[in-house]
Scaffold this active site. Structure first.
Site, PDB file in Angstrom:
ATOM      1  N   ASP A  94      -1.614  -5.666  -6.518  1.00 48.77           N
ATOM      2  CA  ASP A  94      -1.690  -6.698  -5.456  1.00 48.77           C
ATOM      3  C   ASP A  94      -3.017  -7.382  -6.543  1.00 48.77           C
ATOM      4  OD1 ASP A  94      -4.480  -5.745  -5.371  1.00 48.77           O
ATOM      5  OD2 ASP A  94      -4.421  -5.451  -3.874  1.00 48.77           O
TER       6      ASP A  94
ATOM      7  N   HIS B 153      -6.699   4.117   0.235  1.00 50.93           N
ATOM      8  CA  HIS B 153      -6.852   3.848  -0.891  1.00 50.93           C
ATOM      9  C   HIS B 153      -7.642   2.017  -1.202  1.00 50.93           C
ATOM     10  CE1 HIS B 153      -3.938  -0.376   0.454  1.00 50.93           C
ATOM     11  NE2 HIS B 153      -5.249  -0.132   2.054  1.00 50.93           N
TER      12      HIS B 153
ATOM     13  N   ASP C  85      -6.813  -5.583 -10.252  1.00 50.55           N
ATOM     14  CA  ASP C  85      -6.531  -5.222  -8.579  1.00 50.55           C
ATOM     15  C   ASP C  85      -7.413  -6.528  -8.166  1.00 50.55           C
ATOM     16  OD1 ASP C  85      -6.878  -3.952  -6.200  1.00 50.55           O
ATOM     17  OD2 ASP C  85      -6.875  -2.285  -6.929  1.00 50.55           O
TER      18      ASP C  85
ATOM     19  N   HIS D  78      -9.128  -6.498  -5.358  1.00 48.53           N
ATOM     20  CA  HIS D  78      -9.981  -5.264  -4.080  1.00 48.53           C
ATOM     21  C   HIS D  78     -10.800  -4.586  -5.276  1.00 48.53           C
ATOM     22  CE1 HIS D  78      -6.263  -6.353  -1.426  1.00 48.53           C
ATOM     23  NE2 HIS D  78      -7.825  -6.955  -0.957  1.00 48.53           N
TER      24      HIS D  78
ATOM     25  N   GLU E 222       0.890   0.873  -5.419  1.00 48.06           N
ATOM     26  CA  GLU E 222       0.914  -0.146  -3.984  1.00 48.06           C
ATOM     27  C   GLU E 222       2.144  -0.388  -4.069  1.00 48.06           C
ATOM     28  OE1 GLU E 222      -1.176  -0.216  -1.352  1.00 48.06           O
ATOM     29  OE2 GLU E 222      -2.816   0.956  -2.130  1.00 48.06           O
TER      30      GLU E 222
ATOM     31  N   HIS F  89      -2.818   3.076  -3.676  1.00 45.64           N
ATOM     32  CA  HIS F  89      -3.758   3.309  -4.157  1.00 45.64           C
ATOM     33  C   HIS F  89      -4.545   4.438  -4.404  1.00 45.64           C
ATOM     34  CE1 HIS F  89      -6.110   0.542  -7.528  1.00 45.64           C
ATOM     35  NE2 HIS F  89      -6.083   1.578  -8.356  1.00 45.64           N
TER      36      HIS F  89
ATOM     37  N   ASP G 284      -2.655  -2.650  -9.276  1.00 41.36           N
ATOM     38  CA  ASP G 284      -2.308  -3.077  -8.665  1.00 41.36           C
ATOM     39  C   ASP G 284      -2.037  -3.700  -8.309  1.00 41.36           C
ATOM     40  OD1 ASP G 284      -2.430  -3.269  -5.725  1.00 41.36           O
ATOM     41  OD2 ASP G 284      -4.170  -2.390  -5.584  1.00 41.36           O
TER      42      ASP G 284
ATOM     43  N   ASP H 112     -12.096  -1.378  -4.746  1.00 47.14           N
ATOM     44  CA  ASP H 112     -12.002  -0.259  -4.480  1.00 47.14           C
ATOM     45  C   ASP H 112     -13.069   0.637  -4.497  1.00 47.14           C
ATOM     46  OD1 ASP H 112      -9.053  -0.844  -3.679  1.00 47.14           O
ATOM     47  OD2 ASP H 112      -7.823   0.267  -5.470  1.00 47.14           O
TER      48      ASP H 112
HETATM   49 MN   LIG Z   1      -6.705  -1.226  -5.360  1.00 46.80          MN
END
Ligand SMILES: [Mn+2]
Length: 307
Positions: free
Chosen positions: A229, A141, A124, A126, A272, A97, A227, A128
């Site tokens: 995730d 990332h 995402d 997260h 990712e 990412h 992303d 980030d």
């Molecule tokens: Mn990310």
């Protein structure tokens, strides 16, 4: 619509190897054919290779592969600009990412040229939002969104940004793993952050629609940074940073379908994907399928997919 594909086989932003194979996995999963079947033109611009970047040491000893990551970001923003100029919608295939630090920088530069505000939708687990001095893992990332918003501490390390992203033009969906420094930044910058708790309680459609309305009212351009995730790990195992409790198959398709219907999306990252962790290409095919929904495929129009 003419779509431009740019592969970014970088993995210096993470310590889990495998993202280097991401662009090839997306291609093997039939991304270009999928888009062509939906009636779009597709041009593949190949893969980015990193440029040289001067070595600099940082006071945070945890930082992992800072110089190489900066070299990638610099090369990515340069390679992405012609894809914006020559196509209607660049699709950036990661890669980890940290690459969004380059793709969104290029998007912001192109938007400024068009005299339109640049909006960013961050899908995402997260946020980030780490700065170079707040990351504990040292994995870069986890930093691109903070850099893109012009948060302090990136000067002299990451490439200089000509155009930052206004925090009021950012929305995060799906977050469920947030470090304390990131949490305070979300509050300080009053970011539109919809975590899984809020999506569980209120659904994903209403906050997404209100964000898309804001983009439309501002005549904005919209970059989507997706992303792997963001998704529930049970349906998407090929990512190094799985967090349980992610977006379901149906929620993610709904997001993609609403994005298509809005007609607002002007660029996309798919990041990712770690094919080394995948199960017979399932996650790569699933991501291509989501991309299809974002570019006009309707889920009711096709036979059952085995995922
Ligand atoms: Mn990310």
């Amino acid at each position: 619509m003419k779509c431009g594909i740019l592969g970014i086989p970088m993995q210096t932003g993470t310590q889990t190897p495998g993202c280097v194979m991401g662009p090839d996995a997306f291609r093997c999963a039939g991304l270009a054919d999928h888009l062509a079947q939906l009636g779009h033109g597709v041009q593949d611009f190949g893969n980015v290779t990193p440029a040289h970047w001067p070595e600099r040491s940082h006071s945070n000893p945890a930082l992992h592969r800072l110089t190489e990551t900066c070299a990638w970001i610099d090369a990515i923003s340069r390679a992405a600009t012609p894809v914006f100029e020559q196509t209607d919608c660049p699709i950036f295939l990661g890669g980890d990412h940290a690459l969004s630090a380059g793709t969104v920088a290029a998007a912001a530069g192109y938007a400024a040229q068009k005299r339109q505000p640049q909006f960013v939708l961050w899908l995402d687990a997260h946020p980030d939002l780490h700065r170079l001095d707040t990351t504990v893992s040292g994995n870069l990332h986890g930093t691109p969104l903070a850099y893109l918003m012009g948060e302090p501490g990136f000067d002299g390390f990451f490439p200089d940004l000509d155009h930052t992203i206004d925090p009021a033009h950012v929305a995060l969906f799906g977050i469920r793993s947030v470090d304390p420094a990131e949490r305070s930044l979300i509050g300080d910058r009053d970011l539109a952050a919809f975590d899984m708790r809020s999506i569980d309680e209120h659904g994903i459609a209403r906050p997404l629609r209100s964000f898309l309305d804001r983009v439309a009212q501002a005549n904005g351009r919209l970059h989507v940074s997706f992303d792997v995730d963001f998704l529930e790990p049970a349906i998407a195992c090929a990512v190094g940073t799985t967090v349980p409790g992610g977006a379901t198959f149906r929620e993610a398709h709904l997001v993609m379908e609403m994005l298509f219907e809005s007609g607002l999306v002007t660029s996309l990252d798919m990041v990712e994907l770690n094919p080394f962790l995948d199960d017979r290409g399932k996650t790569a095919r699933l991501m291509v399928d989501f991309c299809g929904s974002l570019f006009g495929r309707r889920i009711l129009d096709r036979p059952t997919l085995n995922i």
